[in-house]
Scaffold this motif. Structure first.
Motif, mmCIF file in Angstrom:
data_model
loop_
_atom_site.group_PDB
_atom_site.id
_atom_site.type_symbol
_atom_site.label_atom_id
_atom_site.label_comp_id
_atom_site.label_asym_id
_atom_site.label_seq_id
_atom_site.Cartn_x
_atom_site.Cartn_y
_atom_site.Cartn_z
ATOM 1 N N ASP A 1 38.108 25.934 43.000
ATOM 2 C CA ASP A 1 37.214 26.993 42.526
ATOM 3 C C ASP A 1 37.900 27.831 41.453
ATOM 4 N N VAL A 2 39.230 27.885 41.528
ATOM 5 C CA VAL A 2 40.029 28.651 40.573
ATOM 6 C C VAL A 2 41.248 27.821 40.205
ATOM 7 N N ILE A 3 41.611 27.811 38.924
ATOM 8 C CA ILE A 3 42.835 27.140 38.472
ATOM 9 C C ILE A 3 43.711 28.162 37.757
ATOM 10 N N CYS A 4 44.977 28.212 38.138
ATOM 11 C CA CYS A 4 45.962 29.045 37.452
ATOM 12 C C CYS A 4 46.721 28.160 36.471
ATOM 13 N N VAL B 1 49.594 30.557 27.326
ATOM 14 C CA VAL B 1 49.248 31.855 27.900
ATOM 15 C C VAL B 1 49.114 31.696 29.407
ATOM 16 N N GLY B 2 49.236 32.787 30.124
ATOM 17 C CA GLY B 2 48.921 32.779 31.548
ATOM 18 C C GLY B 2 47.425 32.976 31.696
ATOM 19 N N ALA B 3 46.729 31.994 32.286
ATOM 20 C CA ALA B 3 45.267 32.050 32.336
ATOM 21 C C ALA B 3 44.760 31.737 33.735
ATOM 22 N N THR B 4 43.709 32.442 34.135
ATOM 23 C CA THR B 4 42.999 32.152 35.370
ATOM 24 C C THR B 4 41.633 31.601 34.995
ATOM 25 N N ILE B 5 41.321 30.403 35.460
ATOM 26 C CA ILE B 5 40.116 29.696 35.058
ATOM 27 C C ILE B 5 39.208 29.550 36.273
ATOM 28 N N SER B 6 37.952 29.982 36.132
ATOM 29 C CA SER B 6 37.004 29.842 37.230
ATOM 30 C C SER B 6 35.597 29.970 36.699
ATOM 31 N N SER B 7 34.635 29.770 37.569
ATOM 32 C CA SER B 7 33.238 29.953 37.190
ATOM 33 C C SER B 7 32.846 31.418 37.369
ATOM 34 N N GLU B 8 31.716 31.798 36.779
ATOM 35 C CA GLU B 8 31.236 33.168 36.935
ATOM 36 C C GLU B 8 30.833 33.465 38.373
ATOM 37 N N ASP B 9 30.542 32.416 39.144
ATOM 38 C CA ASP B 9 30.183 32.637 40.544
ATOM 39 C C ASP B 9 31.364 33.202 41.332
ATOM 40 N N VAL B 10 32.586 32.822 40.909
ATOM 41 C CA VAL B 10 33.778 33.286 41.619
ATOM 42 C C VAL B 10 34.213 34.654 41.112
ATOM 43 N N PHE B 11 34.196 34.838 39.782
ATOM 44 C CA PHE B 11 34.600 36.111 39.187
ATOM 45 C C PHE B 11 33.464 36.669 38.332
ATOM 46 N N PRO B 12 32.381 37.129 38.943
ATOM 47 C CA PRO B 12 31.248 37.633 38.147
ATOM 48 C C PRO B 12 31.627 38.886 37.370
ATOM 49 N N GLY B 13 31.274 38.867 36.089
ATOM 50 C CA GLY B 13 31.480 40.052 35.272
ATOM 51 C C GLY B 13 32.901 40.309 34.835
ATOM 52 N N GLU B 14 33.850 39.441 35.226
ATOM 53 C CA GLU B 14 35.244 39.660 34.837
ATOM 54 C C GLU B 14 35.431 39.189 33.405
ATOM 55 N N LYS B 15 35.783 40.101 32.519
ATOM 56 C CA LYS B 15 35.980 39.738 31.129
ATOM 57 C C LYS B 15 36.997 40.703 30.525
#
Length: 254
Positions: free
Chosen positions: A107-110, A117-131
């Motif tokens: 659901d999330v990839i670091c 870069v250090g990046a956290t990758i996920s769908s909006e369902d997991v992190f809604p509104g995070e920008k």
């Protein structure tokens, strides 16, 4: 935080497991999350996090049985799965993500390192509104770094570097096995995420130093393991040179 053993045998099954993850007719993780007898309520678990291939702990490639058990438990209890792909991601294993080679769906990839870069990758369902723009303990994470990361991804795809990682990784493992390196007890990895394990930590350290003097840079991990991390565009000749230098270094300190 609760933990369970990571699989240390890519070919193990529940019946042959020696790392402790599988015990009896179940797994430690399943026992922990058992709604009736476990000591962790699965409804209160935020996530399960794991490295698809273990990094600092020794470059262990887990078995399909281990990964299937993790996937089944995440599905059964509706638990989010976070994959730490900081070392294993961006084509290192011959897949874009190491997770792609296992029966899991993170659901999330670091990501970091190869991504620049250090990046956290996920769908909006997991992190809604995070920008937002985030810094990183590894790199600055600014616009220039992000551009480098995007260009790196383009090059990996355009130059078929994942195929190269698979081919050169297989070559390296075959060459290491044929070299009959003294005091070597295991060769493991996937793609160009490779490691060799020696019989003692002292032997590993001595080989690492001897290799460095010959111009071969390696890095320790686990207790007595050496990481071998060629660039994704490594050539056949360079793999042969590296294996010859490692064998020579091991012979000199055997």
């Amino acid at each position: 935080i609760h933990d369970a053993p990571f699989c240390r045998d890519s070919g193990c099954s529940p019946a042959t497991c020696e790392c402790g993850f599988f015990a009896g007719d179940t797994s430690q993780l399943r026992r922990i999350l058992n709604p009736e007898t476990g000591h962790v309520n699965p409804d209160e678990v935020a996530y399960i996090i794991l490295e698809p291939i273990q990094g600092e702990g020794g470059y262990h490639v887990p078995s399909a049985a281990f990964m299937q058990e993790v996937a089944d438990l995440c599905a059964q209890h509706d638990i989010l799965l976070i994959a730490d792909e900081i070392q294993s991601g961006l084509g290192r294993t011959g897949e874009f993500w190491a997770s792609d080679g296992f029966p899991i769906e993170p659901d999330v990839i670091c990501a970091a390192k190869g991504a620049r870069v250090g990046a956290t990758i996920s769908s909006e369902d997991v992190f809604p509104g995070e920008k937002s723009r985030l810094s990183s303990t590894w790199g600055a994470g600014d616009l220039v770094d992000s551009m480098q990361g995007a260009l790196t991804i383009d090059v990996i795809r355009e130059q078929n570097l994942m195929d190269n990682a698979t081919e050169r990784g297989a070559q390296a493992k075959d060459a290491l096995a044929e070299a009959d390196i003294p005091n070597l007890i295991d060769i493991r990895g996937r793609g160009l995420m490779l490691a060799v394990e020696f019989d003692t930590k002292a032997q590993r350290d001595d080989v690492q130093e001897a290799a460095m003097k010959r111009g071969l840079l390696t890095l320790g991990c686990g207790h007595k393991t050496l990481r071998l991390l060629p660039p994704l565009d490594v050539r056949e000749r360079e793999i042969r040179m590296a294996v010859d230098l490692l064998a020579e270094a091991a012979e000199s300190v055997a």
